[in-house]
Design a protein around this motif. Structure first.
Motif, mmCIF file in Angstrom:
data_model
loop_
_atom_site.group_PDB
_atom_site.id
_atom_site.type_symbol
_atom_site.label_atom_id
_atom_site.label_comp_id
_atom_site.label_asym_id
_atom_site.label_seq_id
_atom_site.Cartn_x
_atom_site.Cartn_y
_atom_site.Cartn_z
ATOM 1 N N SER A 188 8.689 -0.671 -12.673
ATOM 2 C CA SER A 188 9.307 -0.805 -11.354
ATOM 3 C C SER A 188 9.228 0.465 -10.525
ATOM 4 N N GLN A 189 8.647 1.541 -11.064
ATOM 5 C CA GLN A 189 8.678 2.831 -10.386
ATOM 6 C C GLN A 189 7.925 2.828 -9.056
ATOM 7 N N PRO A 218 5.263 -10.990 -14.168
ATOM 8 C CA PRO A 218 5.017 -11.311 -12.756
ATOM 9 C C PRO A 218 6.291 -11.441 -11.930
ATOM 10 N N THR A 219 7.438 -11.153 -12.538
ATOM 11 C CA THR A 219 8.729 -11.391 -11.879
ATOM 12 C C THR A 219 9.450 -10.086 -11.589
ATOM 13 N N LEU A 247 6.796 -11.085 -8.077
ATOM 14 C CA LEU A 247 6.432 -9.711 -7.776
ATOM 15 C C LEU A 247 5.319 -9.648 -6.728
ATOM 16 N N ALA A 248 4.407 -10.614 -6.766
ATOM 17 C CA ALA A 248 3.273 -10.607 -5.832
ATOM 18 C C ALA A 248 3.721 -10.752 -4.383
ATOM 19 N N LEU A 249 4.933 -11.269 -4.161
ATOM 20 C CA LEU A 249 5.430 -11.482 -2.794
ATOM 21 C C LEU A 249 6.463 -10.434 -2.391
ATOM 22 N N ALA A 250 6.482 -9.308 -3.109
ATOM 23 C CA ALA A 250 7.514 -8.295 -2.880
ATOM 24 C C ALA A 250 7.516 -7.774 -1.455
#
Length: 552
Positions: A174-175, A238-239, A264-267
């Motif tokens: 998450s960094q 992926p989440t 995660l891809a839509l962050a």
């Protein structure tokens, strides 16, 4: 089977039962995260020695790679749970690790002696102080011997103060989400500030404080806050997972704990919507906490804020008696602080409720009063969305549809997450405007505030819009749900009868008709129809359904 002594520890007044996996204070279970419990247990088994950071990471996370932020956040969480505001129990040893002051291992025999009973007695004593007026002639809360309401909150401020602490990035994966972390903080702070009900600490101050390595409660105390919102961001494949907690600084108890999972891809796309959702959840929980606090306070200790929330508590019971009591509390709030806009909006709502629900025969007089108080709310604070919301519903009840829509649009522009503003727009559009837009506004209001006191009215409003569109079966389903809600009032049940009749579900409709006819005055349906400000063809449809169902 007798418990092993080494399985239970006393940690700063808390009972840590490692074998059962629980931690308690005064016989009450405390909410605690699994990793937090595991680390506290490890430290309790290794008291009075410095436990290195690497040792803790290996013991708690095993081979999983984690950052120092995750370790720091977990220690902060321990301090919150055990109410170690000064960090005297779990001590940070710079550059080395953490030390837990010696705990007591015991068999529990003396732990509970008298404590739950004493705690229950203290609660009953506090409850007994809360007098609930039941008559219109009540004169309002008196001042204390000093002539002013006593302060009731830890921060000493006249409104509840909240700090949204910077989120912690929980693992290595998450960094790279620093931009999302900073953006969420600023968006949540902005959305909370737009509601105009909270003293919100600025994002720059919050980020500057993040390097001080303070616990959540310590940060709240330093910033003179009543509530802190803290959370962690983690990536799991992926989440993206965001865990948040809302904590009351006075007492350190958790008011809200929620987990959000997003792709995660839509962050880069969901930041604003996620911030709005979090802001509304937090604001609703703070409102509930403040309302409960106001109901429990002695009348002589109510300041303007708590008198206002005491009024809301009665207002949302949706009875004519409670509406009158709410009116008195709002007047007291104005007397205590004439520069506080919300009580004027509350007074407007009480008169709107009389015109729309409790006494439609006085539509003209009560509608005028609703408009006058709403206009004063806007004059006091032109940026308060609730003031413009009150003005919108008052304009609508007096027949100024287009002006009402403009006022409600202003309310939701000022605060896009203002659920009640979207609900009022749903009422106006569903009954006398664009029915499809009314349905959209109804759905948005429920999404923003899923457990709102106006849920029954919202569902009933959606049913009216569906009736106007000729979708009778859908209307009946929504109206029946609304009628079963604990907060369903006479008008909601009236809508349910009409929708059920339109859908051919006459047996279900007839079971409500007798109750409604008893609650209504003679010609009640006609009065309801006239106050709904509907188009002539829609009025005729409702009159026909009323006659067919047997409503007076």
């Amino acid at each position: 089977m007798q418990e092993k002594r080494d399985d239970i520890y006393e940690v700063n007044g808390c009972r840590l039962d490692i074998r059962r996996g629980v931690i308690e204070r005064d016989g009450r279970h405390l909410r605690i995260r699994p990793k937090t419990f595991a680390m506290l247990s490890y430290l309790a088994r290794n008291p009075d020695r410095v436990v290195a950071k690497d040792e803790l990471i290996e013991a708690i996370w095993g081979k999983l790679t984690v950052t120092d932020d995750a370790l720091t956040q977990t220690v902060k969480d321990i301090r919150r749970v055990i109410d170690d505001k000064a960090a005297n129990v779990v001590r940070t040893v710079p550059r080395r690790g953490y030390l837990l002051e010696r705990t007591t291992s015991f068999d529990g025999a003396g732990w509970y002696a008298g404590r739950p009973l004493r705690h229950a007695f203290e609660i009953l004593v506090e409850e007994s102080k809360s007098a609930v007026p039941l008559a219109d002639g009540w004169e309002g809360p008196k001042t204390s011997a000093l002539g002013q309401a006593r302060p009731v909150r830890l921060s000493g401020r006249d409104r509840p103060a909240i700090a949204v602490l910077p989120f912690v990035l929980d693992n290595v994966a998450s960094q790279r989400l620093h931009l999302l972390k900073d953006g969420l903080l600023r968006d949540i702070v902005r959305d909370l500030a737009r509601l105009r009900t909270l003293f919100v600490i600025a994002a720059n101050s919050l980020q500057a404080l993040s390097n001080a390595a303070l616990g959540d409660l310590q940060a709240g105390a330093v910033l003179r806050c009543d509530y802190v919102c803290a959370g962690t961001i983690a990536v799991d494949g992926p989440t993206l997972r965001l865990d948040i907690e809302l904590i009351a600084v006075d007492g350190g108890h958790v008011l809200l704990s929620e987990t959000f999972a997003k792709p995660l891809a839509l962050a880069s796309t969901f930041g604003q919507s996620l911030a709005s959702e979090i802001a509304m959840l937090v604001a609703d929980e703070v409102d509930l906490a403040e309302r409960n606090l106001a109901v429990r306070r002695p009348l002589c200790e109510l300041d303007a804020w708590h008198a206002y929330h005491r009024g809301l508590w009665h207002l949302h019971r949706f009875t004519s008696i409670d509406n009158a009591v709410a009116e008195n509390f709002f007047k007291v709030a104005i007397d205590r602080d004439p520069g506080f806009a919300r009580p004027y909006a509350g007074l407007s709502f009480t008169h709107w409720s009389k015109a729309y629900l409790f006494d439609p025969s006085r539509l003209s007089e009560e509608g005028r009063l609703a408009h006058d108080f709403a206009a004063r709310a806007v004059a006091v604070d032109p940026c308060d969305p609730a003031a413009h919301g009150a003005l919108g519903q008052a304009l609508w009840i007096t027949g100024a549809h287009d002006e009402a829509v403009e006022a409600l649009e202003r309310a939701t522009v000022l605060s896009p997450s203002y659920a009640f503003g979207h609900f009022l727009r749903a009422v106006v559009e569903a009954l006398s405007g664009d029915a499809k837009m009314g349905i959209e506004a109804s759905d948005l209001a429920r999404a923003l505030s899923p457990f709102d006191p106006h849920t029954a009215a919202n569902q009933g409003t959606r049913a009216v819009a569906l009736l106007r569109l000729g979708r009778n079966e859908e209307a009946a389903a929504w109206a029946a749900r609304a009628a079963r809600h604990p907060n369903a009032d006479t008008r909601v049940r009236w809508v349910a009868v009409l929708a059920l009749t339109a859908a051919g579900r006459t047996d279900e409709a007839s079971s409500l008709v007798q109750r409604i006819n008893k609650e209504n005055s003679e010609n009640g349906s006609e009065l309801f129809i006239r106050t709904s400000r509907m188009r002539r063809e829609d009025e005729e449809m409702l009159r026909d359904l009323s006659r067919r169902s047997g409503l007076l």
